[in-house]
Scaffold this active site. Structure first.
Site, PDB file in Angstrom:
ATOM      1  N   SER A 145       0.855  -1.190   0.000  1.00  0.00           N
ATOM      2  CA  SER A 145       0.000   0.000   0.000  1.00  0.00           C
ATOM      3  C   SER A 145       0.889   1.238   0.000  1.00  0.00           C
ATOM      4  CB  SER A 145      -0.927  -0.007   1.216  1.00  0.00           C
ATOM      5  OG  SER A 145      -0.182  -0.212   2.386  1.00  0.00           O
ATOM      6  N   GLY A 147       2.044   3.127  -2.191  1.00  0.00           N
ATOM      7  CA  GLY A 147       3.089   3.274  -3.213  1.00  0.00           C
ATOM      8  C   GLY A 147       4.336   2.443  -2.962  1.00  0.00           C
ATOM      9  N   GLU A 252     -11.504   3.878  -4.364  1.00  0.00           N
ATOM     10  CA  GLU A 252     -10.639   4.675  -5.244  1.00  0.00           C
ATOM     11  C   GLU A 252     -11.001   4.430  -6.700  1.00  0.00           C
ATOM     12  OE1 GLU A 252      -6.437   4.511  -4.299  1.00  0.00           O
ATOM     13  OE2 GLU A 252      -6.963   3.824  -2.291  1.00  0.00           O
ATOM     14  N   GLU A 264      -9.240   0.620  -6.503  1.00  0.00           N
ATOM     15  CA  GLU A 264      -9.197  -0.284  -5.351  1.00  0.00           C
ATOM     16  C   GLU A 264     -10.092   0.217  -4.228  1.00  0.00           C
ATOM     17  OE1 GLU A 264      -5.440  -0.850  -3.512  1.00  0.00           O
ATOM     18  OE2 GLU A 264      -4.983   1.264  -3.387  1.00  0.00           O
ATOM     19  N   ASP A 271      -6.620   8.033   3.796  1.00  0.00           N
ATOM     20  CA  ASP A 271      -5.820   9.238   4.078  1.00  0.00           C
ATOM     21  C   ASP A 271      -6.329  10.472   3.321  1.00  0.00           C
ATOM     22  OD1 ASP A 271      -4.818   8.201   1.710  1.00  0.00           O
ATOM     23  OD2 ASP A 271      -2.759   7.989   2.423  1.00  0.00           O
ATOM     24  N   THR A 272      -6.776  10.282   2.082  1.00  0.00           N
ATOM     25  CA  THR A 272      -7.294  11.441   1.338  1.00  0.00           C
ATOM     26  C   THR A 272      -8.557  12.009   1.998  1.00  0.00           C
ATOM     27  OG1 THR A 272      -8.667  10.077  -0.115  1.00  0.00           O
ATOM     28  CG2 THR A 272      -6.422  10.523  -0.859  1.00  0.00           C
ATOM     29  N   ARG A 349       4.921  11.617   6.757  1.00  0.00           N
ATOM     30  CA  ARG A 349       3.791  12.544   6.878  1.00  0.00           C
ATOM     31  C   ARG A 349       3.606  12.834   8.362  1.00  0.00           C
ATOM     32  NH1 ARG A 349      -0.618  10.195   3.690  1.00  0.00           N
ATOM     33  NH2 ARG A 349      -1.292   9.022   5.500  1.00  0.00           N
TER      34      ARG A 349
END
Ligand code: AMP
Length: 381
Positions: A145, A147, A252, A264, A271-272, A349
Site C-alpha cells: 500500500s 506506493g 478509489e 481499489e 488518508d485522502t 507525513r
C-alpha cells in the site's frame, strides 16, 4: 481495540472517546499517534498471529478495528469465528489486503471497468505480462500500500528495475506482482462510502493528488459530471455491498470524462479523507465510529469546498517543532492536525493542513500558503 495507531486511527480514537468508548491501541512502535489518546496501548508486531491472539484474548474487546493492512488477518478470521467482532468483517479485512482479490472481485465477478491487468510470480512471467499489457504500465506488489514497491514502466529499460523494486517493497517481502495498464485518467477520486445500520451513505467525492503513490493533497467536492458521479456511487455501492459489514470504506476510482474505472477499495478511513475533518459535520472518522457502534447517521452535512495538504517532512528529526503557527492559522476557516509521531525517519507525513473557502481552487491555494508559512525545526531532545 484499534489495530494500527497512525494519524487516521488517532482521529478514530478521538471520535470513539467522544462516544464514551474505552479504546486500546496497538502498533509496532511505542507512543504512536493513536496510542497518545487511547486508554491503553500495546507495542507488538500485528503480523505475529500468536502475539495478536494473546492481546485480543486478554483484552476481550467488543470491537476489533483494523487501521492498517499489515495484520495477521488469517488470525482475525479465526477469532471472528470464535465470536469476536471485526470491523467491517474479518473476511473484508483479509480479502482487501491483497490486490489480486479486490481486482478479480471487481472486474470478473462484479463486472466493473478496471485497467487491464495480469499477475506475475517471477521475472520471466513478469516480462511476459509487461509485454502483453504494453507500455506504459504500472507495477505493484499485490501485498502493498501507499506506493511501496510501486513503479511506472515507461520503456523496456525500466522492466528489470520495476521488478527488483517490487520485490523489495512489498509488505510480505518478495512475492507476486500485479501489472496494470496505465490509465490516462482525467482525475482520480476517493468515494468515501459508509455502510451503517440504516443503509449506505456517500460523502461528496474527494479529489486528490498523489506523488509516487503517496497522497499529498485532497479536496472536496471533486468536480464531476452527474453521469460520472452516479456511476461512481453505483460502483462504490456494489463493491462495499460485496464486502459487507459496518464502517467507512475508501473506494478509489479513476475518471475519464463520463467513464469510471475502479482502482481499489479499503475497508477503513482513507488518508485522502482527512479533508472531511473540515468539510463535514461528521468527518470520515466520526462516520466510522458511528457506523461501528450502530449509531444512526441521519445526514452528512457538507459545509462547502475544502482542501487538505499533507505536511511531508524530509530529513531526520527526533523532536520536530512547528513554528510560525500564529501566521499559519491566521486565516479564517483553517485548521491543522499535528500527528505527534516520535520521529521523521527520513521521510514521513507528520501533519495535515486544512482549509475551507468559496472554491476548491482557493481552498487548495490557502493550504499551500499555510505550508509555505509553516516553519519546521529540530527541538530539544
Ligand atoms: P494504489 O496504491 O493502487 O492506490 O496506487 C497509488 C496511485 O498510483 C493511484 O492513486 C494513482 O495515482 C496511481 N496509479 C495506480 N494504478 C494506476 C494505473 N493503472 N494507471 C495510472 N495510475 C495509476
Amino acid at each position: 481495540m484499534l489495530l494500527g495507531s497512525g494519524e487516521l486511527g488517532r482521529e478514530v480514537v478521538i471520535e470513539l472517546k467522544r462516544l464514551g468508548v474505552e479504546v486500546v491501541a496497538v502498533d509496532k512502535y511505542a507512543n504512536a499517534p493513536a496510542m497518545q489518546v487511547a486508554d491503553r496501548s500495546y507495542v507488538v508486531s500485528m503480523l505475529d498471529a500468536e502475539k495478536l491472539e494473546k492481546i485480543i484474548t486478554d483484552e476481550n474487546p467488543g470491537y476489533i478495528v483494523p487501521e492498517v493492512e499489515a495484520i495477521a488477518t488469517g488470525k482475525l478470521l479465526e477469532l471472528q469465528k470464535r465470536g469476536f467482532n471485526v470491523i467491517p468483517t474479518a473476511e473484508a479485512v483479509n480479502f482487501t489486503m491483497n490486490r489480486q482479490n479486490i481486482r478479480t472481485l471487481a472486474a470478473e465477478k462484479l463486472g466493473m471497468k478496471t485497467s487491464p491487468y495480469l499477475f506475475a510470480d517471477d521475472f520471466e512471467s513478469f516480462k511476459e505480462a509487461v509485454g502483453k499489457i504494453g507500455l506504459p504500465c504500472v507495477v505493484k506488489p499485490i501485498m502493498s500500500s501507499s506506493g511501496h514497491g510501486q513503479s511506472l514502466v515507461k520503456t523496456p529499460d525500466d522492466i528489470k528495475k520495476a521488478w527488483d523494486y517490487s520485490q523489495s517493497g512489498g509488505r510480505a517481502g518478495a512475492g507476486r506482482d500485479i501489472v496494470e495498464g496505465f490509465v490516462d485518467f482525467d482525475y482520480e477520486i476517493t468515494l468515501l462510502t459508509v455502510r451503517h445500520s440504516a443503509g449506505t451513505a456517500f460523502c461528496e467525492p474527494v479529489g486528490h493528488k498523489q506523488i509516487d503513490g503517496d497522497y499529498r493533497e485532497s479536496w472536496q467536492p471533486a468536480a464531476m459530471t452527474s453521469q460520472a458521479k452516479e456511476k461512481a456511487k453505483e460502483y462504490a455501492k456494489k463493491i462495499t455491498d460485496a464486502l459487507g459489514g459496518y464502517g467507512i470504506f475508501g473506494v478509489e476510482l479513476f475518471i475519464k470524462g463520463d467513464e469510471v474505472i475502479f482502482s481499489e477499495v479499503s475497508p477503513r478511513p482513507h488518508d485522502t479523507g482527512m479533508v472531511t475533518l473540515i468539510s463535514q459535520n461528521l468527518s470520515e472518522f466520526a462516520l466510522h465510529a458511528r457506523a461501528i457502534l450502530g449509531i444512526p447517521i441521519p445526514a452528512i452535512r457538507f459545509y462547502g469546498p475544502a482542501a487538505s495538504r499533507a505536511v511531508v517532512v524530509e530529513g531526520d528529526y527526533k523532536n520536530l517543532q512547528y513554528g510560525n503557527l500564529d501566521k499559519v492559522l491566521s486565516r479564517p476557516d483553517t485548521d491543522m492536525r499535528i500527528f505527534s509521531k516520535p520521529e521523521t525517519g527520513g521521510h514521513r507525513r507528520m501533519a495535515v493542513l486544512l482549509a475551507r473557502a468559496d472554491s476548491v481552487e482557493n481552498a487548495r491555494k490557502i493550504t499551500k500558503e499555510m505550508l509555505d508559512d509553516l516553519e519546521l525545526s529540530e527541538g530539544e531532545i
